[in-house]
Design an enzyme around this catalytic site. Structure first.
Site, PDB file in Angstrom:
ATOM      1  N   HIS A 206      60.644 -22.663  20.600  1.00 37.37           N
ATOM      2  CA  HIS A 206      60.811 -24.097  20.402  1.00 37.37           C
ATOM      3  C   HIS A 206      59.491 -24.728  19.980  1.00 37.37           C
ATOM      4  O   HIS A 206      58.422 -24.297  20.404  1.00 37.37           O
ATOM      5  CB  HIS A 206      61.304 -24.720  21.710  1.00 37.37           C
ATOM      6  CG  HIS A 206      61.775 -26.132  21.596  1.00 37.37           C
ATOM      7  ND1 HIS A 206      60.917 -27.202  21.466  1.00 37.37           N
ATOM      8  CD2 HIS A 206      63.033 -26.651  21.601  1.00 37.37           C
ATOM      9  CE1 HIS A 206      61.626 -28.322  21.404  1.00 37.37           C
ATOM     10  NE2 HIS A 206      62.907 -28.010  21.474  1.00 37.37           N
ATOM     11  N   CYS A 244      63.932 -27.463  16.184  1.00 39.42           N
ATOM     12  CA  CYS A 244      64.210 -28.714  16.891  1.00 39.42           C
ATOM     13  C   CYS A 244      63.841 -29.866  15.967  1.00 39.42           C
ATOM     14  O   CYS A 244      62.659 -30.140  15.746  1.00 39.42           O
ATOM     15  CB  CYS A 244      63.431 -28.795  18.197  1.00 39.42           C
ATOM     16  SG  CYS A 244      63.729 -30.335  19.087  1.00 39.42           S
ATOM     17  N   HIS A 271      68.355 -27.295  17.489  1.00 36.10           N
ATOM     18  CA  HIS A 271      68.511 -28.549  18.219  1.00 36.10           C
ATOM     19  C   HIS A 271      68.584 -29.665  17.177  1.00 36.10           C
ATOM     20  O   HIS A 271      67.663 -29.811  16.374  1.00 36.10           O
ATOM     21  CB  HIS A 271      67.311 -28.820  19.121  1.00 36.10           C
ATOM     22  CG  HIS A 271      67.216 -27.919  20.303  1.00 36.10           C
ATOM     23  ND1 HIS A 271      66.179 -28.017  21.207  1.00 36.10           N
ATOM     24  CD2 HIS A 271      68.019 -26.935  20.748  1.00 36.10           C
ATOM     25  CE1 HIS A 271      66.349 -27.118  22.166  1.00 36.10           C
ATOM     26  NE2 HIS A 271      67.459 -26.436  21.895  1.00 36.10           N
ATOM     27  N   ASP A 316      71.024 -32.452  20.443  1.00 35.48           N
ATOM     28  CA  ASP A 316      69.928 -32.527  21.403  1.00 35.48           C
ATOM     29  C   ASP A 316      69.956 -33.891  22.077  1.00 35.48           C
ATOM     30  O   ASP A 316      70.960 -34.591  22.036  1.00 35.48           O
ATOM     31  CB  ASP A 316      68.609 -32.244  20.693  1.00 35.48           C
ATOM     32  CG  ASP A 316      67.529 -31.734  21.636  1.00 35.48           C
ATOM     33  OD1 ASP A 316      67.824 -31.496  22.816  1.00 35.48           O
ATOM     34  OD2 ASP A 316      66.383 -31.566  21.182  1.00 35.48           O
ATOM     35  N   HIS A 317      68.861 -34.284  22.651  1.00 34.33           N
ATOM     36  CA  HIS A 317      68.801 -35.463  23.506  1.00 34.33           C
ATOM     37  C   HIS A 317      69.642 -36.634  22.981  1.00 34.33           C
ATOM     38  O   HIS A 317      69.527 -37.022  21.826  1.00 34.33           O
ATOM     39  CB  HIS A 317      67.354 -35.953  23.647  1.00 34.33           C
ATOM     40  CG  HIS A 317      66.441 -34.899  24.169  1.00 34.33           C
ATOM     41  ND1 HIS A 317      65.079 -35.003  24.103  1.00 34.33           N
ATOM     42  CD2 HIS A 317      66.690 -33.700  24.774  1.00 34.33           C
ATOM     43  CE1 HIS A 317      64.510 -33.932  24.635  1.00 34.33           C
ATOM     44  NE2 HIS A 317      65.469 -33.119  25.049  1.00 34.33           N
ATOM     45  N   TYR A 330      70.429 -36.217  28.609  1.00 40.72           N
ATOM     46  CA  TYR A 330      71.527 -35.257  28.681  1.00 40.72           C
ATOM     47  C   TYR A 330      72.802 -35.842  29.270  1.00 40.72           C
ATOM     48  O   TYR A 330      73.460 -35.218  30.099  1.00 40.72           O
ATOM     49  CB  TYR A 330      71.076 -34.010  29.458  1.00 40.72           C
ATOM     50  CG  TYR A 330      70.112 -33.177  28.648  1.00 40.72           C
ATOM     51  CD1 TYR A 330      70.573 -32.345  27.631  1.00 40.72           C
ATOM     52  CD2 TYR A 330      68.742 -33.261  28.861  1.00 40.72           C
ATOM     53  CE1 TYR A 330      69.695 -31.607  26.864  1.00 40.72           C
ATOM     54  CE2 TYR A 330      67.859 -32.521  28.093  1.00 40.72           C
ATOM     55  CZ  TYR A 330      68.345 -31.697  27.101  1.00 40.72           C
ATOM     56  OH  TYR A 330      67.470 -30.971  26.330  1.00 40.72           O
TER      57      TYR A 330
END
Length: 355
Positions: A206, A244, A271, A316-317, A330
């Site tokens: 990552h 990501c 991500h 992702d987030h 999340y």
């Protein structure tokens, strides 16, 4: 693509049955929250997690993350012991049929945001990083600053157990240069790659989050040049990348579609998220849609389709919306909306490519 969702296991406030209801959801990327860096993930524990996931009609696509012990990253005399533990975890995951490990190689802070509960103009809440907030702070102050915002949720990399040894942890990295950190990373990869190939487990490193130095600690996964160097360690596809988009995208100099098109055959995990620039080294994690931030998410998806990426991809987030109380980044609702958007982009890009 393998549509996936990050799930924190039985301690997650989101029931896995709710994740199953997201259209075309194939599986989850799981974790064992009780594991600290350096611990061996035992077969019985992995199988218990896998059983939970399978019983919900989903697959355990991968693990996020098997954290790398700081002795390995700092290159101390203890590193070989912890590398052996990592190798055993790789073998155990492979034996259980888990094929992807997302991990990072970042000193002290695996990820850092300065506000975990930033309120946007529409009333939703998200994560923000502002370099000016931590300028002049000590690392321990930053750790406590973030801990106060977790809402009681356990966050990977921010376990309270780390605070007990935080001063010793930061001293481990005193004087370590970027070159030394890379050599320690190279030693780690060369030590574990045979086990990855034997177990058929794919590594997915990552990027730095944020992708620049914090407190003078070196970073080695922050841009295309770094990623090229990382991939040059071995040509084995079992050593690859997590792309990501939010981490790379926090630096406007990173051309994510170009990185994907150059390194597509070494991408093992994605991500997918958007960021909005608020100033110099100051950004917010926003809704996944392109107009909500500053990344061209459609072009990113197009690049993934063009290189034939068919691996794990997850939203992702996300923000906290509709009054949801959730682990920062999340929640269920915004990430579910996000994956619907991702699937729409994917369908259109596939059709355009076929024409």
């Amino acid at each position: 693509m393998k549509w996936s969702f990050r799930w924190y296991g039985k301690d997650d406030n989101i029931p896995i049955e709710h994740i199953r209801q997201i259209p075309q959801m194939h599986g989850v990327v799981g974790t064992l929250l009780n594991k600290l860096p350096g611990d061996v993930w035992e077969i019985e524990e992995i199988e218990a997690l896998k059983k939970q996931v399978n019983e919900a009609g989903l697959e355990l696509h991968g693990i996020e993350s098997v954290s790398v012990h700081d002795a390995i990253k700092a290159g101390t005399a203890e590193r070989d012991k912890y590398i052996e533990n990592y190798i055993q975890t790789i073998r155990n995951l492979g034996q259980c049929g888990v094929k992807v490990i997302c991990y990072s190689f970042k000193p002290v802070f695996g990820w850092l945001k300065t506000d975990l509960n930033y309120q946007f103009e529409d009333g939703s809440y998200g994560l923000v990083f502002d370099q000016s907030v931590i300028d002049g702070m000590e690392p321990t102050e930053v750790f406590n600053h973030v801990q106060k915002q977790t809402g009681g949720f356990k966050l990977s990399g921010w376990e309270k157990e780390r605070l007990d040894k935080f001063e010793r942890l930061t001293k481990m990295y005193e004087g370590i240069t970027e070159e030394q950190l890379f050599e320690n990373y190279k030693y780690f990869i060369e030590s574990i790659i045979d086990a990855c190939e034997e177990a058929d487990v794919y590594l997915a490193v990552h990027q730095d989050d944020p992708p620049w130095e914090i407190f003078g600690w070196p970073r080695i996964t922050k841009n295309a040049e770094d990623l090229r160097r990382i991939l040059s360690i071995t040509d084995s596809k079992h050593h690859g990348l997590t792309i990501c988009t939010g981490s790379l995208g926090a630096d406007p100099n990173n051309d994510i579609p170009a990185i994907i098109r150059e390194m597509g055959d070494r991408i093992n995990f994605v991500h997918f998220r958007n960021v909005r620039y608020l100033g110099e080294k100051h950004f917010a994690e926003v809704a996944h849609y392109s107009p909500e931030g500053d990344l061209d998410m459609a072009e990113i998806m197009k690049a993934l389709v063009e290189v034939g990426y068919d691996g794990i991809i997850r939203p992702d987030h996300g923000r906290a919306i509709w009054g949801e109380v959730c682990r920062p980044g999340y929640g269920l609702y915004d990430r579910a909306i996000g994956i619907g958007y991702m699937q729409g982009l994917y369908e259109m890009c596939k059709k355009q490519l076929a024409e």
